[in-house]
Design a protein around this motif. Structure first.
Motif, mmCIF file in Angstrom:
data_model
loop_
_atom_site.group_PDB
_atom_site.id
_atom_site.type_symbol
_atom_site.label_atom_id
_atom_site.label_comp_id
_atom_site.label_asym_id
_atom_site.label_seq_id
_atom_site.Cartn_x
_atom_site.Cartn_y
_atom_site.Cartn_z
ATOM 1 N N GLY A 1 -12.214 3.748 5.570
ATOM 2 C CA GLY A 1 -12.168 2.564 4.736
ATOM 3 C C GLY A 1 -11.408 1.450 5.420
ATOM 4 N N TYR B 1 0.848 -1.199 0.000
ATOM 5 C CA TYR B 1 0.000 0.000 0.000
ATOM 6 C C TYR B 1 0.879 1.243 0.000
ATOM 7 C CZ TYR B 1 -3.259 -3.549 1.775
ATOM 8 O OH TYR B 1 -4.008 -4.688 1.948
ATOM 9 N N GLY C 1 -9.661 -2.227 4.302
ATOM 10 C CA GLY C 1 -9.311 -3.173 3.251
ATOM 11 C C GLY C 1 -8.928 -4.510 3.862
ATOM 12 N N THR C 2 -9.374 -5.600 3.253
ATOM 13 C CA THR C 2 -9.001 -6.934 3.715
ATOM 14 C C THR C 2 -8.335 -7.694 2.576
ATOM 15 O OG1 THR C 2 -11.186 -7.861 3.170
ATOM 16 C CG2 THR C 2 -10.852 -7.040 5.414
ATOM 17 N N SER C 3 -7.404 -8.569 2.939
ATOM 18 C CA SER C 3 -6.720 -9.361 1.919
ATOM 19 C C SER C 3 -6.080 -10.575 2.576
ATOM 20 C CB SER C 3 -5.682 -8.516 1.180
ATOM 21 O OG SER C 3 -5.266 -9.171 -0.005
ATOM 22 N N SER D 1 -5.992 0.998 -3.018
ATOM 23 C CA SER D 1 -6.821 0.348 -2.003
ATOM 24 C C SER D 1 -7.794 1.364 -1.428
ATOM 25 C CB SER D 1 -5.932 -0.215 -0.893
ATOM 26 O OG SER D 1 -6.698 -0.564 0.247
ATOM 27 N N ILE D 2 -8.889 0.864 -0.866
ATOM 28 C CA ILE D 2 -9.852 1.747 -0.212
ATOM 29 C C ILE D 2 -9.200 2.527 0.918
ATOM 30 C CG2 ILE D 2 -10.663 -0.045 1.398
ATOM 31 C CD1 ILE D 2 -12.744 2.795 -0.220
ATOM 32 N N THR E 1 -6.624 -0.401 8.137
ATOM 33 C CA THR E 1 -7.431 0.818 8.260
ATOM 34 C C THR E 1 -6.622 1.901 8.948
ATOM 35 O OG1 THR E 1 -9.529 1.764 9.006
ATOM 36 C CG2 THR E 1 -8.479 0.167 10.475
ATOM 37 N N ARG F 1 -6.638 -7.989 -5.224
ATOM 38 C CA ARG F 1 -5.925 -6.758 -5.576
ATOM 39 C C ARG F 1 -4.459 -7.067 -5.899
ATOM 40 N NH1 ARG F 1 -2.994 -3.091 -2.301
ATOM 41 N NH2 ARG F 1 -2.725 -1.064 -3.337
ATOM 42 N N CYS G 1 -13.935 -3.097 2.033
ATOM 43 C CA CYS G 1 -13.638 -3.574 0.684
ATOM 44 C C CYS G 1 -12.769 -4.823 0.766
ATOM 45 C CB CYS G 1 -12.930 -2.491 -0.131
ATOM 46 S SG CYS G 1 -12.878 -2.851 -1.895
ATOM 47 N N ASP G 2 -13.338 -5.951 0.356
ATOM 48 C CA ASP G 2 -12.600 -7.202 0.261
ATOM 49 C C ASP G 2 -11.703 -7.101 -0.970
ATOM 50 O OD1 ASP G 2 -11.822 -9.817 -0.481
ATOM 51 O OD2 ASP G 2 -13.540 -10.697 0.541
ATOM 52 N N GLU G 3 -10.390 -7.069 -0.732
ATOM 53 C CA GLU G 3 -9.424 -6.824 -1.809
ATOM 54 C C GLU G 3 -8.487 -8.016 -2.019
ATOM 55 O OE1 GLU G 3 -9.187 -1.948 -1.205
ATOM 56 O OE2 GLU G 3 -7.609 -3.208 -0.323
#
Length: 374
Positions: free
Chosen positions: A215, A75, A217-219, A207-208, A237, A196, A191-193
């Motif tokens: 926001g 990120y 983001g999950t991964s 990313s969100i 986050t 990504r 946001c399920d990423e």
């Protein structure tokens, strides 16, 4: 707590291990640890000695700092303290939703997507509003409809980008519109990423968490990095107050991740360029194979994926998705996932990032199976 059956996971559980031609798999062709070690260039014996000498303690409760620093490198503007590790991406989504959502909350989610993003909020007593993505709109959100759905009562908007199962990718400009909408009502965006980084053109996609302070983001290590067996995921986050709440809830469900898993996860992410180079080559070559096959068979259609490892393929036969997919499995042990697992009939999800040989043979079997449906 009552919750609906997880359709896609139950389907995978029932048939996956019996499949010979698994073109339902959503991870890029999985790596062995030997392949990862070779790819990374580290000394195999030294690494194995280090692991064998490790004491099997709980390790770092919030995640190995080496691993979290490697995750932060995926990120822009993200630091170690913005990250919590989890048991897979599924654990990250579960933690976020159970932390944020309360009975009576309004949740807006898109479909098709991973079922967690609407069934968990529903099980928690939330008022869930779903928007069905349309093939005619390239499976991208209809912003007019989304604006009509989101209001001052909306607690969280749940997205999946890149999308599972369609491979659609919400452009940065549209994501910024969604962020503006969420800001206007002070709503979170989850946001399920997990896909990504697998853009067909190799471009960087924001990313969100790079767009919105509320926001999340999950991964995970599963889809993009071909290491699902590590069972490692994370959430990111920049919302400090939310992070404190997430950490508090995490104490009840995770404690920590496996110390050996974290070593291999860090190794993979520290060599992300090599892993991504391998995996982008696979998805580009394999998508061309799938695209050529679709174009050669007039009774099949899809929106060509922009990113990820999956596509939602529609067929022109008078048979339900479940019957189609079970019939294919019985025909040749060829495995795809019914579109009905994602609330879309007359379709199936194909995972085109398996080995080249498996994909080619699976498509041949699919063609042969369909001759008996005509």
């Amino acid at each position: 707590m009552k919750i609906k059956p997880f359709k896609v996971e139950q389907w995978m559980n029932e048939y996956e291990m019996d499949a010979i031609y698994n073109i339902a798999e959503t991870c890029v062709d999985s790596m062995s640890l030997s392949e990862l070690i070779q790819l990374s260039g580290v000394d195999r014996e030294s690494l194995l000695d280090e692991i064998l000498d490790m004491k099997m303690t709980y390790g770092y409760i919030t995640g190995n700092p080496r691993l979290k620093d490697a995750i932060a490198g995926l990120y822009k503007g993200i630091e170690r303290d913005h990250i919590l590790t989890t048991n897979g991406g599924i654990g990250a989504n579960n933690l976020v939703l159970n932390t944020i959502v309360e009975p009576g909350d309004k949740v807006v989610s898109i479909i098709p997507t991973y079922q967690q993003l609407y069934s968990i909020p529903e099980s928690l007593g939330a008022e869930v509003h779903v928007m069905y993505l349309q093939k005619e709109n390239d499976f991208l959100p209809d912003m007019k409809k989304l604006k009509e759905m989101v209001d001052g009562d909306t607690k969280i908007i749940c997205l999946n980008n890149p999308n599972n199962p369609t491979g659609a990718l919400i452009p940065d400009q549209m994501m910024e519109e969604i962020v503006t909408l969420a800001k206007s009502v002070d709503a979170y965006i989850l946001c399920d990423e997990v896909y990504r980084g697998l853009n067909q053109d190799g471009s960087y996609h924001k990313s969100i968490v790079e767009l919105y302070d509320k926001g999340i983001g999950t991964s995970s290590m599963s889809k993009v990095f071909s290491l699902a067996g590590l069972r490692l995921g994370w959430l990111v986050t920049g919302d400090e107050e939310l992070m404190e709440r997430l950490f508090s809830h995490r104490d009840y469900s995770i404690i920590s991740c496996g110390v050996v898993d974290e070593v291999f996860g860090a190794l993979a992410l520290e060599n992300k360029d090599k892993v991504l180079g391998r995996n982008l080559k696979i998805i580009r070559e394999n998508l061309k194979i799938l695209d050529d096959w679709i174009n050669a068979h007039e009774r099949f259609s899809y929106v060509k994926p922009i990113a990820g490892t999956t596509a939602l393929v529609f067929y022109d036969y008078d048979i339900s998705a479940f019957e189609f997919c079970t019939g294919l499995m019985e025909h040749s042990k060829t495995f795809v996932t019914p579109g009905s697992c994602f609330e879309y009939e007359n379709s199936f999800r194909i995972g085109y990032a398996a080995s080249r040989e498996i994909l080619i043979e699976g498509l041949k079997n699919l063609e042969d199976y369909c001759k008996g449906l005509e």
